[in-house]
Design an enzyme around this catalytic site. Structure first.
Site, short mmCIF file in Angstrom:
data_model
loop_
_atom_site.label_atom_id
_atom_site.label_comp_id
_atom_site.label_asym_id
_atom_site.label_seq_id
_atom_site.Cartn_x
_atom_site.Cartn_y
_atom_site.Cartn_z
N LYS A 78 -9.97 -9.15 -5.11
CA LYS A 78 -9.47 -8.07 -4.27
C LYS A 78 -10.65 -7.24 -3.78
O LYS A 78 -11.54 -6.93 -4.57
CB LYS A 78 -8.50 -7.20 -5.07
CG LYS A 78 -7.78 -6.14 -4.26
CD LYS A 78 -6.76 -5.38 -5.12
CE LYS A 78 -5.97 -4.38 -4.29
NZ LYS A 78 -4.98 -3.63 -5.09
N SER A 158 -0.28 -3.21 -2.97
CA SER A 158 -1.43 -3.33 -2.11
C SER A 158 -2.21 -4.64 -2.26
O SER A 158 -2.99 -4.99 -1.37
CB SER A 158 -2.38 -2.17 -2.38
OG SER A 158 -2.95 -2.28 -3.68
N SER A 182 1.09 -2.29 -7.50
CA SER A 182 0.32 -3.08 -6.52
C SER A 182 -0.04 -4.49 -6.97
O SER A 182 -0.55 -5.28 -6.16
CB SER A 182 -0.96 -2.35 -6.15
OG SER A 182 -0.68 -1.33 -5.22
#
Lengths: 492, 95
Positions: A78, A158, A182
């Site tokens: 990420k 997210s 997330s």
């Protein structure tokens, strides 16, 4: 050997060990998959040379008998984790060109165990979002489509790039971060496993901060066993993070015994929301049945302050963000927009560099912390948070884990929930309470909606009892027999 | 507690975020919707409840007060939009 990308981490580990293929072959297959999936926009930065080099070194290490827990395994990271010498954006314009001079602890741990990075994956800006629609680098598309139409769907957020990359077999696993859901929510939206460990398990050092008392890294994978393998490599005590917990890391994989006889599973009545889709309710009932059939004891519990978790979260997280994001000032890194004075430069840089959702949250947070309002908002929210945490403490006197749906609905189409921020926030209604309490949680793909989209069930556990969470999740996974995969529309 | 346009302008200034004049009104409406929704926290009795400040019951750790890091000025300023002789450069602050 085109099917190398379909392997789970556990299977690839065996194949590499048995010499069926090399890490170079494994990485090459994944780089090909990455190259053919640009339309998904899962990656912000592809690190092809680094991946090939990493695979070669991994094969060399293996030849010498030096084999880590994730030796030669291709992972996506990420783009919230700082990676030395590789652009790190947090999905924001304000970090333009930022190239960290250091490596986050979590990624360092992964590389020390032999993992190989494919690239940095897309996310909501500063991890603020539930649909991956707030990234400066554009929307990530969910590999899944409804059977009834061709509309592109959100992957959740997210950690949307992480979720899409893993669900579409581009990466074998990915790191995610979870502040209010997330990791778990995008995992549910894309039919994969996502785990948020207990707050303090994974070091936050080198992870771009959103809300420091909530942020926690975790694995996103295609099986519970893979989550256990990857989590074990990610976590561990780190003196550089003052909230990192000095506890031995258990052998998480060994916890997957498949035996949950006598396990007490709590079903919180407050999670039976009015607006919840009937499919989600039905899936929840199925999950209860599966665990019961495996010998668990089902216990009805109450978490009375559940409905206050979201509003408390939307004070606490923005307040902490407003403080954390003060560092983006156009001086030390990233974007600078010149102004007439220093203050003018700050305001223009931040006005231009932050997107709408981030600005909204920073203003809420600044207001909630400002003189005269601190007690009414932030202090009150932290007190409500204490009551939410107490609810869980009370519940864990009579149960070992809690079973809930992960999300109130399946993945939705772009723009479907864009206008009203509050409607978007409701996506995290089942994940936020455990975040506030700092508890470990996992989402397991458990079924399909009528229009063919994956749905997830969530298991929450006691603090630092990831082992029981994983064990229960393993049983759930086996019973659910979730084998559906998305149609590869992105190749072509 | 309702935010008006002027309050939003003030908060935006505190946050050092430039918000265009035309955007102040819509932003006030959005923030009010969120704050209005948050008001329900008032329903929770929090008398005698200590605010939660830490997730795990843990003590902050002590360490020796000694230098453990540093000595890499070029790395510190490597990402600076403007840098001069190893220092961050900003617009003139004192006339």
């Amino acid at each position: 050997m085109s099917d190398l990308t379909k392997l789970k981490i556990s299977e690839a580990r065996d194949g590499l060990k048995e010499g069926k293929f090399s890490s170079r072959e494994l990485i090459a297959a994944h780089l090909t998959a990455m190259g053919s999936a640009k339309g998904m926009n899962a990656f912000i930065t592809e690190t092809l040379d680094k991946a090939v080099d990493g695979a070669t070194k991994s094969d060399d290490r293996r030849a010498k008998g030096d084999v880590g827990k994730l030796e030669g395994i291709p992972l996506a990271i990420k783009d919230l984790f700082c990676t030395k010498g590789v652009l790190t954006t947090a999905g924001s314009h304000i970090l333009d060109g930022f190239t960290p001079q250091y490596e986050s602890t979590v990624t360092t741990n992964l590389w020390n165990e032999g993992a190989v990075m494919l690239g940095k994956v897309n996310l909501d800006e500063f991890a603020m979002g539930s649909s991956n629609e707030t990234s400066f680098y554009g929307n990530v598309v969910n590999p899944w489509r409804r059977t009834t139409d061709d509309q592109p769907l959100v992957p959740g957020g997210s950690s949307g790039g992480s979720a899409s990359a893993v669900a579409s077999n581009i990466a074998m696993g990915a790191t995610g971060t979870d502040t209010g859901g997330s990791i778990r929510q995008p995992a549910a939206f894309t039919g994969i496993v996502g785990m948020k460990p207990t707050y303090g398990r994974c070091s936050r050092w080198g992870v771009v901060a959103f809300a420091s008392s909530l942020d926690q890294a975790g694995p996103m994978t295609r099986s519970v066993q893979d989550a256990a393998i990857m989590l074990e490599a990610m976590c561990g005590f780190d003196p550089k993070d003052s909230t990192s917990v000095d506890m031995a890391v258990p052998n998480f994989e060994a916890a997957l015994t498949g035996d949950i006889r006598g396990l007490k599973v709590g079903i919180p009545k407050e999670y039976r929301l009015d607006g919840i889709s009937s499919e989600i309710s039905a899936l929840w009932e199925k999950g209860i049945e599966w665990l019961k059939n495996a010998g668990a004891e089902i216990v009805d519990i109450s978490l009375p302050h559940t409905k206050y978790a979201l509003p408390a979260y939307y004070i606490i997280a923005p307040a902490e963000a407003s403080s954390n994001l003060a560092r983006y000032d156009g001086v030390r890194f990233g974007l600078r927009v010149e102004g007439e004075s220093l203050d003018d430069m700050y305001s223009k840089t931040r006005g231009e560099g932050f997107g709408e959702e981030v600005k909204r949250r920073l203003l809420i947070g600044t207001y909630a912390l400002s003189a005269g309002y601190y007690d009414a908002y932030y202090l009150k929210a932290q007190k409500v948070r204490a009551r939410i945490a107490d609810d869980f403490k009370e519940a864990y006197k009579s149960v070992d884990v809690i079973l809930t749906p992960t999300t109130p609905s399946a993945a939705f189409a772009f723009g479907e929930k864009g206008d009203d921020p509050l409607e978007m926030y409701l996506n995290d209604v089942f994940t936020v309470p455990a975040s506030l309490a700092g508890l470990p949680g996992i989402s397991v793909p458990a079924g399909l909606s009528a229009d063919g989209l994956p749905l997830g069930l969530q298991i929450l556990g006691r603090p630092f009892d990831e082992e029981t969470v994983l064990r229960a999740a393993g049983v759930l996974e086996k019973a659910a027999e979730f084998t559906a995969t998305p149609t590869a529309w992105w190749r072509g | 507690m309702s935010l008006d346009k002027n309050t939003v302008a003030k908060v935006a200034n505190l946050a050092r975020i430039r918000v265009e004049e035309k955007d102040l009104e819509p932003m006030a409406a959005e923030l009010n919707a969120i704050l209005g929704w948050v008001e329900q926290l008032g329903e929770v009795n929090t008398d005698d409840v200590a605010p939660m400040t830490s997730v795990a019951d843990m003590q902050m750790r002590w360490r020796q007060d000694e230098i453990t890091d540093g000595g890499y000025q070029p790395e510190i300023v490597a990402n600076a939009p403007s840098e001069e002789e190893g220092f961050f450069a900003v617009p003139k602050v004192i006339e």
